[in-house]
Design a protein around this motif. Structure first.
Motif, PDB file in Angstrom:
ATOM      1  N   ARG A 101      69.106 -11.365 -94.287  1.00 35.51           N
ATOM      2  CA  ARG A 101      67.686 -11.301 -93.963  1.00 35.51           C
ATOM      3  C   ARG A 101      67.024 -10.079 -94.583  1.00 35.51           C
ATOM      4  NH1 ARG A 101      70.689  -9.851 -89.755  1.00 35.51           N
ATOM      5  NH2 ARG A 101      70.802 -11.957 -88.943  1.00 35.51           N
ATOM      6  N   LYS A 102      65.726 -10.223 -94.856  1.00 35.43           N
ATOM      7  CA  LYS A 102      64.925  -9.111 -95.357  1.00 35.43           C
ATOM      8  C   LYS A 102      63.506  -9.270 -94.823  1.00 35.43           C
ATOM      9  CE  LYS A 102      64.329  -5.481 -98.017  1.00 35.43           C
ATOM     10  NZ  LYS A 102      65.078  -4.218 -97.839  1.00 35.43           N
ATOM     11  N   LEU A 103      63.006  -8.221 -94.176  1.00 40.10           N
ATOM     12  CA  LEU A 103      61.656  -8.275 -93.623  1.00 40.10           C
ATOM     13  C   LEU A 103      60.633  -8.294 -94.750  1.00 40.10           C
ATOM     14  CD1 LEU A 103      59.873  -8.229 -91.092  1.00 40.10           C
ATOM     15  CD2 LEU A 103      59.884  -5.726 -91.236  1.00 40.10           C
ATOM     16  N   ILE A 104      59.792  -9.318 -94.751  1.00 44.82           N
ATOM     17  CA  ILE A 104      58.750  -9.460 -95.774  1.00 44.82           C
ATOM     18  C   ILE A 104      57.411  -8.941 -95.260  1.00 44.82           C
ATOM     19  CG2 ILE A 104      57.464 -11.097 -97.194  1.00 44.82           C
ATOM     20  CD1 ILE A 104      60.314 -10.698 -98.118  1.00 44.82           C
ATOM     21  N   LEU A 105      57.027  -9.369 -94.055  1.00 42.11           N
ATOM     22  CA  LEU A 105      55.754  -8.938 -93.480  1.00 42.11           C
ATOM     23  C   LEU A 105      55.970  -8.502 -92.035  1.00 42.11           C
ATOM     24  CD1 LEU A 105      53.224 -11.713 -94.636  1.00 42.11           C
ATOM     25  CD2 LEU A 105      53.585  -9.461 -95.653  1.00 42.11           C
ATOM     26  N   GLU A 106      55.660  -7.273 -91.728  1.00 37.44           N
ATOM     27  CA  GLU A 106      55.675  -6.822 -90.338  1.00 37.44           C
ATOM     28  C   GLU A 106      54.405  -7.294 -89.653  1.00 37.44           C
ATOM     29  OE1 GLU A 106      55.952  -2.646 -87.769  1.00 37.44           O
ATOM     30  OE2 GLU A 106      55.769  -2.622 -89.950  1.00 37.44           O
ATOM     31  N   GLU A 107      54.551  -7.824 -88.447  1.00 37.04           N
ATOM     32  CA  GLU A 107      53.379  -8.362 -87.748  1.00 37.04           C
ATOM     33  C   GLU A 107      52.433  -7.247 -87.327  1.00 37.04           C
ATOM     34  OE1 GLU A 107      51.367 -10.628 -87.600  1.00 37.04           O
ATOM     35  OE2 GLU A 107      52.252 -12.112 -86.231  1.00 37.04           O
ATOM     36  N   ARG A 108      51.147  -7.466 -87.569  1.00 38.27           N
ATOM     37  CA  ARG A 108      50.079  -6.566 -87.154  1.00 38.27           C
ATOM     38  C   ARG A 108      48.929  -7.435 -86.674  1.00 38.27           C
ATOM     39  NH1 ARG A 108      48.925  -5.074 -92.426  1.00 38.27           N
ATOM     40  NH2 ARG A 108      47.106  -3.937 -91.663  1.00 38.27           N
ATOM     41  N   LEU A 109      48.559  -7.292 -85.418  1.00 40.89           N
ATOM     42  CA  LEU A 109      47.561  -8.169 -84.804  1.00 40.89           C
ATOM     43  C   LEU A 109      46.311  -7.383 -84.435  1.00 40.89           C
ATOM     44  CD1 LEU A 109      49.969 -10.081 -82.370  1.00 40.89           C
ATOM     45  CD2 LEU A 109      49.100 -10.908 -84.566  1.00 40.89           C
ATOM     46  N   SER A 110      45.164  -7.968 -84.761  1.00 43.43           N
ATOM     47  CA  SER A 110      43.887  -7.357 -84.412  1.00 43.43           C
ATOM     48  C   SER A 110      42.818  -8.449 -84.381  1.00 43.43           C
ATOM     49  CB  SER A 110      43.519  -6.284 -85.442  1.00 43.43           C
ATOM     50  OG  SER A 110      42.505  -5.436 -84.945  1.00 43.43           O
ATOM     51  N   PRO A 111      41.784  -8.299 -83.547  1.00 45.04           N
ATOM     52  CA  PRO A 111      40.776  -9.360 -83.413  1.00 45.04           C
ATOM     53  C   PRO A 111      39.853  -9.454 -84.632  1.00 45.04           C
ATOM     54  CG  PRO A 111      40.231  -7.509 -82.002  1.00 45.04           C
ATOM     55  CD  PRO A 111      41.589  -7.228 -82.563  1.00 45.04           C
ATOM     56  N   VAL A 112      39.498 -10.702 -84.955  1.00 46.32           N
ATOM     57  CA  VAL A 112      38.576 -10.981 -86.053  1.00 46.32           C
ATOM     58  C   VAL A 112      37.642 -12.105 -85.619  1.00 46.32           C
ATOM     59  CG1 VAL A 112      40.273 -10.307 -87.814  1.00 46.32           C
ATOM     60  CG2 VAL A 112      40.076 -12.703 -87.133  1.00 46.32           C
ATOM     61  N   CYS A 113      36.548 -12.258 -86.356  1.00 48.33           N
ATOM     62  CA  CYS A 113      35.647 -13.397 -86.133  1.00 48.33           C
ATOM     63  C   CYS A 113      34.751 -13.573 -87.344  1.00 48.33           C
ATOM     64  CB  CYS A 113      34.809 -13.212 -84.860  1.00 48.33           C
ATOM     65  SG  CYS A 113      33.413 -12.069 -85.032  1.00 48.33           S
ATOM     66  N   ALA A 114      33.984 -14.645 -87.346  1.00 41.48           N
ATOM     67  CA  ALA A 114      33.000 -14.871 -88.404  1.00 41.48           C
ATOM     68  C   ALA A 114      31.852 -13.884 -88.215  1.00 41.48           C
ATOM     69  CB  ALA A 114      32.492 -16.303 -88.343  1.00 41.48           C
ATOM     70  N   PRO A 115      31.364 -13.267 -89.286  1.00 39.21           N
ATOM     71  CA  PRO A 115      30.331 -12.217 -89.149  1.00 39.21           C
ATOM     72  C   PRO A 115      29.058 -12.714 -88.467  1.00 39.21           C
ATOM     73  CG  PRO A 115      30.650 -12.834 -91.459  1.00 39.21           C
ATOM     74  CD  PRO A 115      31.766 -13.441 -90.690  1.00 39.21           C
ATOM     75  N   ALA A 116      28.658 -13.945 -88.718  1.00 33.68           N
ATOM     76  CA  ALA A 116      27.416 -14.455 -88.112  1.00 33.68           C
ATOM     77  C   ALA A 116      27.516 -14.532 -86.602  1.00 33.68           C
ATOM     78  CB  ALA A 116      27.076 -15.825 -88.692  1.00 33.68           C
ATOM     79  N   LEU A 117      28.731 -14.646 -86.096  1.00 34.45           N
ATOM     80  CA  LEU A 117      28.913 -14.791 -84.643  1.00 34.45           C
ATOM     81  C   LEU A 117      28.522 -13.518 -83.912  1.00 34.45           C
ATOM     82  CD1 LEU A 117      29.917 -17.185 -82.965  1.00 34.45           C
ATOM     83  CD2 LEU A 117      32.182 -16.136 -82.948  1.00 34.45           C
ATOM     84  N   LEU A 118      28.667 -12.379 -84.566  1.00 40.23           N
ATOM     85  CA  LEU A 118      28.350 -11.106 -83.908  1.00 40.23           C
ATOM     86  C   LEU A 118      26.867 -10.979 -83.585  1.00 40.23           C
ATOM     87  CD1 LEU A 118      30.559  -8.652 -86.010  1.00 40.23           C
ATOM     88  CD2 LEU A 118      30.956  -9.446 -83.674  1.00 40.23           C
ATOM     89  N   GLU A 119      26.034 -11.708 -84.292  1.00 37.51           N
ATOM     90  CA  GLU A 119      24.590 -11.612 -84.075  1.00 37.51           C
ATOM     91  C   GLU A 119      24.137 -12.329 -82.817  1.00 37.51           C
ATOM     92  OE1 GLU A 119      22.807 -13.136 -87.578  1.00 37.51           O
ATOM     93  OE2 GLU A 119      23.833 -11.750 -88.939  1.00 37.51           O
ATOM     94  N   THR A 120      25.039 -13.067 -82.203  1.00 38.93           N
ATOM     95  CA  THR A 120      24.644 -13.875 -81.037  1.00 38.93           C
ATOM     96  C   THR A 120      24.874 -13.176 -79.707  1.00 38.93           C
ATOM     97  OG1 THR A 120      26.831 -14.927 -80.879  1.00 38.93           O
ATOM     98  CG2 THR A 120      25.214 -15.958 -82.338  1.00 38.93           C
TER      99      THR A 120
ATOM    100  N   ARG B 197      36.945 -18.955 -88.553  1.00 45.74           N
ATOM    101  CA  ARG B 197      36.074 -18.826 -89.726  1.00 45.74           C
ATOM    102  C   ARG B 197      34.821 -19.676 -89.572  1.00 45.74           C
ATOM    103  NH1 ARG B 197      39.654 -19.611 -95.041  1.00 45.74           N
ATOM    104  NH2 ARG B 197      37.597 -19.287 -95.977  1.00 45.74           N
ATOM    105  N   ALA B 198      34.946 -20.786 -88.863  1.00 47.17           N
ATOM    106  CA  ALA B 198      33.800 -21.673 -88.659  1.00 47.17           C
ATOM    107  C   ALA B 198      32.883 -21.194 -87.536  1.00 47.17           C
ATOM    108  CB  ALA B 198      34.290 -23.082 -88.364  1.00 47.17           C
ATOM    109  N   GLY B 199      33.270 -20.109 -86.838  1.00 48.47           N
ATOM    110  CA  GLY B 199      32.402 -19.559 -85.795  1.00 48.47           C
ATOM    111  C   GLY B 199      32.727 -20.015 -84.398  1.00 48.47           C
TER     112      GLY B 199
END
Length: 296
Positions: free
Chosen positions: A162-181, A230-232
């Motif tokens: 085995r070889k680690l390819i991607l270490e998990e890193r989690l953080s919140p995201v959203c579509a930019p237009a959603l923040l305006e609501t 991505r779709a909001g």
């Protein structure tokens, strides 16, 4: 009714070779030189072919030969057959043929990380065909029996390199237009993801913020959850290594600098019991090199 064996109606290939060469070169003598046979042998083989077919294929001229109507009609089919055999021989047995390397992987890893980097493999010059099978459940790995596998977890799998390819890193995201609501992103609907994976409660604890509401939408696939975000549809606790592209192109925005690192990730693995093809080692090393080039 059973069909007759192919060789029941097929003339000897040496006769057909003589016919094709003589027709192309318009000469029994030149055909013999090309095929390493005497002019008399070429003439005899073509006469045997004509007797077999019951039709004259050539007009014998003082200098050379020319096809009859039947010969001209027959020639394209004979040439096409030889070209097909030559191409098949090249594709199947040539020394530069490609070797297939199979990779089983979660679709989220392929879509978010591997696919944008495939052009860097240079599979053509390495004579590699990379066949990728996407995995939805752990039991699917056994069904695929691939040369290499991408597994998500803590790396505790017996019997595998085995070889680690991607270490998990989690953080919140959203579509930019959603923040305006809303006044604050915590008021937005939550997109949840089913499965053995750290979630919103762990992130909120790490960030020191009050727990968010229960997910309004829940998916069993990260790819589908990502498309919904991505779709909001709401905010998603995203795997940052797998959302590089939408963060760069602005279709998603990060909502916090806090990252949850649950000591899991995507691992490149190989069954110790299987023999290793040289091409498999090429893909193995290529993916490790790519992982080393990625920022943490």
């Amino acid at each position: 009714m059973d069909s007759l064996p192919i060789n029941h109606s097929l003339p000897p290939l040496s006769w057909l070779q003589a016919f094709e060469a003589a027709a192309r070169l318009e000469s029994f003598t030149l055909a013999g030189e090309e095929l390493g046979r005497s002019q008399a042998t070429i003439s005899q083989q073509i006469r045997s072919l004509e007797n077999r077919l019951g039709s004259e294929l050539f007009h014998r001229l003082p200098r050379g030969v020319e096809l009859t109507l039947d010969g001209a009609a027959y020639m394209p089919h004979v040439r096409s057959a030889f070209e097909t055999i030559a191409a098949s021989t090249r594709d199947l047995f040539a020394t530069n043929r490609h070797t297939t390397v199979t990779l089983a992987s979660p679709v989220s890893f392929v879509a978010g990380w591997l696919a944008p980097r495939l052009h860097e493999l240079d599979a053509q010059s390495q004579r590699i065909n990379l066949s990728i099978a996407t995995i939805n459940r752990p039991v699917d790995y056994d069904m695929e029996s691939a040369d290499l596998e991408i597994r998500y977890g803590d790396g505790a799998w017996p019997g595998v390199e085995r070889k680690l390819i991607l270490e998990e890193r989690l953080s919140p995201v959203c579509a930019p237009a959603l923040l305006e609501t809303v006044d604050h992103w915590c008021q937005l609907p939550v997109v949840g993801l089913a499965g053995a994976r750290a979630g919103w409660s762990e992130w909120c604890t790490a960030a020191g913020v009050p727990p968010l509401g229960a997910p309004v939408y829940r998916f069993d696939s990260f790819v589908l959850a990502l498309e919904a975000a991505r779709a909001g549809a709401g905010i998603l606790l995203a795997s940052l290594p797998l959302v590089e592209a939408p963060l760069k192109n602005g279709t998603l925005v990060r909502l916090s600098d806090v990252e949850l690192r649950p000591r899991t990730g995507h691992w490149l693995t190989r069954d110790h019991r299987k023999p290793v093809k040289p091409e498999t080692r090429v893909v193995w090393q290529w993916m490790i090199n790519l992982a080393g080039e990625c920022p943490p």
